[in-house]
Write a protein that holds these residues in place. Structure first.
Motif, PDB file in Angstrom:
ATOM      1  N   GLY A  63      75.303  48.859  27.429  1.00  0.00           N
ATOM      2  CA  GLY A  63      76.466  48.052  28.234  1.00  0.00           C
ATOM      3  C   GLY A  63      76.296  46.529  27.899  1.00  0.00           C
ATOM      4  O   GLY A  63      77.384  46.101  27.476  1.00  0.00           O
ATOM      5  N   PRO A  64      75.243  46.074  28.258  1.00  0.00           N
ATOM      6  CA  PRO A  64      75.003  44.477  28.092  1.00  0.00           C
ATOM      7  C   PRO A  64      75.034  44.232  26.641  1.00  0.00           C
ATOM      8  O   PRO A  64      75.592  43.079  26.259  1.00  0.00           O
ATOM      9  CB  PRO A  64      73.622  44.169  28.751  1.00  0.00           C
ATOM     10  N   VAL A 102      81.807  39.799  22.408  1.00  0.00           N
ATOM     11  CA  VAL A 102      81.782  38.360  22.724  1.00  0.00           C
ATOM     12  C   VAL A 102      81.583  37.556  21.108  1.00  0.00           C
ATOM     13  O   VAL A 102      82.379  36.634  20.752  1.00  0.00           O
ATOM     14  CB  VAL A 102      80.786  37.515  23.553  1.00  0.00           C
ATOM     15  N   ARG A 142      89.145  45.166  26.148  1.00  0.00           N
ATOM     16  CA  ARG A 142      88.385  43.963  26.813  1.00  0.00           C
ATOM     17  C   ARG A 142      88.640  42.755  26.199  1.00  0.00           C
ATOM     18  O   ARG A 142      88.572  41.711  26.934  1.00  0.00           O
ATOM     19  CB  ARG A 142      86.751  44.317  26.459  1.00  0.00           C
ATOM     20  N   GLN A 143      89.304  42.640  24.919  1.00  0.00           N
ATOM     21  CA  GLN A 143      89.366  41.336  24.422  1.00  0.00           C
ATOM     22  C   GLN A 143      90.794  41.509  23.631  1.00  0.00           C
ATOM     23  O   GLN A 143      90.907  41.644  22.641  1.00  0.00           O
ATOM     24  CB  GLN A 143      88.436  40.883  23.385  1.00  0.00           C
ATOM     25  N   TRP A 175      77.341  50.147  21.339  1.00  0.00           N
ATOM     26  CA  TRP A 175      77.950  50.659  22.627  1.00  0.00           C
ATOM     27  C   TRP A 175      77.300  51.436  23.638  1.00  0.00           C
ATOM     28  O   TRP A 175      77.970  51.565  24.735  1.00  0.00           O
ATOM     29  CB  TRP A 175      79.339  51.317  22.158  1.00  0.00           C
ATOM     30  N   TRP A 219      76.727  45.720  24.233  1.00  0.00           N
ATOM     31  CA  TRP A 219      78.009  45.986  23.913  1.00  0.00           C
ATOM     32  C   TRP A 219      78.897  44.862  24.228  1.00  0.00           C
ATOM     33  O   TRP A 219      79.610  44.249  23.610  1.00  0.00           O
ATOM     34  CB  TRP A 219      78.424  47.332  24.279  1.00  0.00           C
ATOM     35  N   GLU A 220      78.467  44.108  25.532  1.00  0.00           N
ATOM     36  CA  GLU A 220      79.453  43.077  25.912  1.00  0.00           C
ATOM     37  C   GLU A 220      78.989  41.827  25.004  1.00  0.00           C
ATOM     38  O   GLU A 220      80.223  41.056  24.784  1.00  0.00           O
ATOM     39  CB  GLU A 220      79.037  42.588  27.382  1.00  0.00           C
TER      40      GLU A 220
END
Length: 109
Positions: free
Chosen positions: A26-27, A34, A61-62, A23, A29-30
């Motif tokens: 950022g990228p 997913v 986020r999800q 985490w 963690w995204e």
């Protein structure tokens, strides 16, 4: 997607990324989020290894993972305090919902 890799990704890869504090980037963690969504519900065990703040961020986020994670926690309900802590993250109180046997989870008989 390679169905044969779901077990490895959920038990080994996601857990390892959690220990590396995924985490913090950022990228990545995204991408982690997913991936967790794509292989859900296999990812639920690993996701519960996340610190509570990150788990809360993930379900924000999800939101589609929220009900599945909640059901997973309720079914695995070993430690009542820990279960209540997770349900607090999901914004729901376990004493309000009937359990699998139809009785309220938060009440003793």
């Amino acid at each position: 997607m390679y169905k044969s890799l779901v077990g490895f990704v959920s038990t080994t890869l996601l857990s390892r990324l959690i220990t590396k504090k995924i985490w913090m980037n950022g990228p990545l963690w995204e991408g982690f989020i997913v991936c967790a969504k794509v292989i859900a519900p296999a990812s639920f065990g690993a996701l519960l290894q996340l610190p509570k703040e990150q788990l809360k961020d993930l379900v924000e986020r999800q939101p589609g993972l929220k009900s599945g994670l909640r059901d997973y926690v309720v079914k695995k309900a070993g430690n009542k305090a820990r279960t209540a802590g997770y349900l607090d993250i999901f914004g729901e109180d376990e004493s309000q919902d009937p359990g699998p046997s139809g009785e309220l989870n938060g009440q003793q008989q």
